[in-house]
Write a protein that holds these residues in place. Structure first.
Motif: not given
Length: 491
Positions: A122, A407, A331, A470, A488, A126, A410-411
């Protein structure tokens, strides 16, 4: 080489790709040739190219305008795409499965097996090809690096104060085994545990054990407490100064867990190299705009060269745990196996949410919450004055599934941009900035001949927007190309 993974030629053909071309036999063994790509390397101000990049083994072998394929080369036609270094998350907790207690792991061994296999992927999904386990020991990092496909993990050894944060959450008999490299300050009144040798808990002894275990940095804590835990012991100036001196003598930078103005002032006065967390708590408790006193402290921090690791998404993660729609967020299914998402939706999976909902976090943090405004405004002041930034996420910051692996990073990028940090500075902090701080920039953090081929093939320019991440198409680990879809949790 961190892993060996067999891939067919068809699996490597990611867009317009040919494998085993006749090509030129001169100049060395076959590898991977990425043709006509724009190179986004963070020591520059903009991407350059198009050029071709040859990977041989686990390293970048050539960069040139007109490189010809060799016999057996895998060729990736990358016109219109961007090649960047892999990202580095400098604050991860690699031994944890977000949201699971020890009793949950015991009750669901199959779920644990699936989760532990997916979490490293994971991060890769990303774009994170390196992680630093901040405040960790050697064992969980070795277990992480044993996966067949994972970011390379390094660790930053934990040196908490005796009975201080974060060991205070464990009962006294267990906390000393969980965090054996605790510091005892003879100037304070706290007695050592029965049977403990004072000579083993001096700054010099603790640093020696951490350095000899292979750490790339050291982390200590200035945290007086929150919630139901208050008035926790913190380092004295003398203890902190001795710890910094011992760490620097072994070549280790020192992180200080410091999310308050008081804590960062302590670190500034006593030699810390970096602050883990942004300024969530100010001396002017209700203020949200940087006043003269805080501005002066931030300016001194910039002048001292102390790095800041804001971890803003930690705050969002606490609030988002209270959002009943969170588990349907787009996501999540790429980073959490469906079995794990199903568990989070059960009563057992909601245990930490129920704890937070009982007291100070009721209502959650929002973008307009004072604590969020404080950390963002302090970050903007620091960044506008050229402060040294490190990109890290503190994933997971607590036993919460609202800090999802990869993730969450990414945030975090979005939180920085909302604070006023330019995308190119986010990109640099997450690559070369992190690599340089930890002394890894001879092999990581930028694109140059001889460097590790931990790379990302992107559909957009990361200098221009963090949304480029992304559009990851391929992740290269040790020179091996892995299509993003293969990483994924949906696969």
């Amino acid at each position: 080489m961190r892993f060996l993974i067999a891939m067919t030629a068809a699996g490597l053909c990611l867009s317009a790709c040919t494998s085993g071309q006749p090509g030129n036999d001169a100049g060395g063994p076959a590898g991977t040739l990425i043709r006509d790509v724009m190179v986004a390397s963070p020591e520059r101000d903009a991407a350059y190219g198009p050029v071709s990049v040859r990977i041989a083994g686990d390293a970048i072998a050539e960069i040139g305008d007109d490189l010809s394929p060799r016999r057996g080369d895998t060729v990736i036609e990358a016109a219109g795409r961007y090649l960047s270094p892999g990202l580095i998350d400098s604050h991860a907790h690699v031994g944890d499965i977000p949201g699971l207690r020890p009793e949950d792991e015991q009750a669901h061994p199959g779920l644990v097996e699936v989760a532990r296999a997916q979490i490293p992927r994971s991060y890769l999904f990303h774009g994170y090809t390196t992680v630093v386990a901040l405040g960790s020991g050697k064992a969980p990092v070795e277990a992480w690096n044993a996966h067949d496909l994972s970011p390379q993990a390094y660790f930053c050894g934990a040196a908490p104060v005796l009975d201080g944060y974060p060991t205070n959450y464990a009962p006294a008999p267990q906390r000393y085994a969980m965090a054996p490299d605790y510091l005892h300050d003879p100037s304070r009144s706290e007695p050592l545990p029965s049977g403990a040798d004072p000579a083993q808990h001096t700054p010099e002894a603790v640093v020696a054990r951490i350095a000899d275990a292979g750490a790339v940095c050291l982390k200590t804590y200035y945290e007086t407490g929150f919630g139901q835990a208050r008035n926790l012991p913190v380092p004295s100036p003398g203890l902190m100064q001795a710890l910094v001196a011992a760490a620097h003598a072994r070549g280790l930078p020192v992180f200080l867990h410091a999310n308050s103005q008081q804590a960062q002032a302590f670190g500034l006065a006593n030699g810390a190299d970096a602050f883990a967390h942004g300024l969530w708590h100010w001396n002017a408790r209700e203020a949200t705009e940087v006043d003269d006193d805080l501005a002066a402290q931030l300016d001194r921090t910039v002048a001292a060269g102390i790095a800041l690791q804001p971890t803003i998404q930690v705050l969002y993660g606490e609030g988002e745990l209270l959002d009943p729609a969170f588990l349907q967020r787009p996501g999540l299914a790429d980073v959490y196996p469906q079995e794990l998402l199903d568990f989070y939706a059960t009563a057992d999976g909601q245990w930490f949410r129920d704890i937070l909902a009982q007291y100070v976090y009721t209502g959650g943090w929002t973008p307009d919450s004072p604590v969020v405004l404080r950390v963002k405004h302090a970050l903007r002041h620091f960044a506008d004055r050229g402060g040294r930034l490190l990109f890290g996420t503190d994933t997971p910051s607590a036993p919460t599934y609202a800090n999802p692996p990869g993730l969450n990073g990414r945030w975090e990028m979005d939180r920085w941009v909302e604070s006023g940090v330019a995308p190119r500075e986010v990109f640099r902090a997450a690559t070369l900035g992190n690599a340089a701080f930890f002394g890894l920039d001879d092999t990581l953090g930028s694109i140059a001949v001889g460097k590790q081929a931990d790379l990302l093939l992107l559909g957009a320019d990361p200098f221009q927007s963090v949304s480029a991440f992304d559009r990851i198409e391929t992740v290269f680990i040790d020179g091996r190309a892995v299509p993003r879809a293969e990483l994924s949790a949906r696969r």
